[in-house]
Design an enzyme around this catalytic site. Sequence first.
Site, mmCIF file in Angstrom:
data_model
loop_
_atom_site.group_PDB
_atom_site.id
_atom_site.type_symbol
_atom_site.label_atom_id
_atom_site.label_comp_id
_atom_site.label_asym_id
_atom_site.label_seq_id
_atom_site.Cartn_x
_atom_site.Cartn_y
_atom_site.Cartn_z
ATOM 1 N N PHE A 26 0.838 -1.211 0.000
ATOM 2 C CA PHE A 26 0.000 0.000 0.000
ATOM 3 C C PHE A 26 0.868 1.256 0.000
ATOM 4 O O PHE A 26 0.430 2.330 -0.398
ATOM 5 C CB PHE A 26 -0.933 0.013 1.223
ATOM 6 C CG PHE A 26 -0.340 0.629 2.466
ATOM 7 C CD1 PHE A 26 0.445 -0.105 3.320
ATOM 8 C CD2 PHE A 26 -0.580 1.957 2.770
ATOM 9 C CE1 PHE A 26 0.996 0.470 4.459
ATOM 10 C CE2 PHE A 26 -0.040 2.537 3.909
ATOM 11 C CZ PHE A 26 0.754 1.790 4.756
ATOM 12 N N LYS A 27 2.121 1.100 0.439
ATOM 13 C CA LYS A 27 2.996 2.264 0.521
ATOM 14 C C LYS A 27 3.319 2.836 -0.854
ATOM 15 O O LYS A 27 3.787 3.965 -0.951
ATOM 16 C CB LYS A 27 4.263 1.919 1.287
ATOM 17 C CG LYS A 27 3.981 1.626 2.757
ATOM 18 C CD LYS A 27 5.246 1.530 3.574
ATOM 19 C CE LYS A 27 4.960 1.457 5.060
ATOM 20 N NZ LYS A 27 4.500 0.124 5.496
ATOM 21 N N ASP A 28 3.065 2.068 -1.909
ATOM 22 C CA ASP A 28 3.262 2.599 -3.264
ATOM 23 C C ASP A 28 2.412 3.856 -3.488
ATOM 24 O O ASP A 28 2.840 4.763 -4.177
ATOM 25 C CB ASP A 28 2.866 1.553 -4.314
ATOM 26 C CG ASP A 28 3.928 0.458 -4.465
ATOM 27 O OD1 ASP A 28 5.124 0.762 -4.281
ATOM 28 O OD2 ASP A 28 3.552 -0.684 -4.765
#
Length: 434
Positions: A106-108
């Site tokens: 999700f950090k993308d």
Amino acid sequence: MRYYSTSNNAQKVSFRDAVIRGLAHDGGLYMPEVIPTLEDNFIRKLGSLSIHEIAYEVLKEYFKENIEGSELKALIRDALNFDIPLVPITENSYALELFHGPTLSFKDVGARFMARTLSRFAGSEDKGIYVLTATSGDTGSAVAHGFLGVDGIHVVILYPKNGVSEIQEKQMTTLGKNITAVEVNGTFDDCQALVKKAFSDPGLTKELALTSANSINIARLLPQMIYYFHAFAQSKAKGEITFCVPSGNFGNLTAGLLAKKMGLPVNFIAGTNINDVFPKYLVEGEFAPHASKRTISNAMDVGNPSNFQRIQDLYGHSLEKIRKDIPAYSVTDAETKEIMKTVWKENKYMLDPHGAVAYAALQKSGKIRNGNRGIILETAHPAKFREVVENTLEIPVRLPESLTACMKKEKSAIGMNADFNSLKDFLLGQKQLS
Ligand SMILES: *Cc1c(COP(=O)(O)O)cnc(C)c1O
């Protein structure tokens, strides 16, 4: 929109300065001076909007001092170039799959937004911008990929030796170009302490334009609001909706709380592993950071969640209000594995250990009854935590192609003790080179 530091509400800075600094000089975290309320009409018609349209409406007030109109729209299209589907697990529970980006995390989302925001500001900094980041695994790879090859930006990633998975390490240490990985002889908390110290060291900040891409950076935090609106738009549910967020530094959850404050009618639950500082705080009324403990959901092995300051700020430092709005549950490794097995057996849904913590916390809360729906955030692809998933479910997990490619490359990292002077010398040396 101006931004203030959680340690000093009086001094305000521009969006640009807040993004470049990351952490305020007084050690506080930046917060928007106002949280705009979206119109009811916008919430009602969410279902008919694309994720890019939603993103623009949600972000425009926050960015507009420095990036507006068509430039913001272009940035959004470029940053959000992958799907974020809402996938049913049971009749009343869903997984919001945030792992379809380049590093399967999700950090993308936050990292891609931040890289593109910062690159628009880099031109005006003649020293070049140094992005200094501590990671327990996923941040590092997402940030490295997000910034790879971006002009005028040097990325330095600190990660704990033996504290990240082999895949995570490969994703951070095989890129080259403007990305340098530093393997620290210590824990994630040591890495985070080194980064914090660097930002408050006058000798360094005078020489280098330093910024952090940790979840403390406002340019990473704000875009994470988008997918809560997007999930709500897809859910079409009549009853209440509760998001359960697997949390470490609590950036993801803080973004959700901001979305709620903007008018999204949903509830939140925090799920943690045994690094349970926040759930403990709710019970005991005291925030007591501790050294982080290792678990199978290692991206959440955080003993001193940095965004706690923002949560306190959002709720006017009222324990009572925080208790009411953010129930939190801590989940052991044994419980995490148990829920992974159950959900696989009964629903054929493969949870990664972080999503599993959220699912277990959602169950503990007893919230999904009487037509109410629960949405867990699936923050990583199960293949990123292949060993744990394979050992728990006793089935093979296929690696997506993007991962197999980097596994074949040679690791390149600089070894360092958890000692501030070593880091400082290294950074000043980098400047000489560039
Ligand atoms: C970083 C991370 C988290 C925790 O997110 P925070 O914003 O730090 O609370 C959860 N799951 C995964 C897979 C992560 O990489």
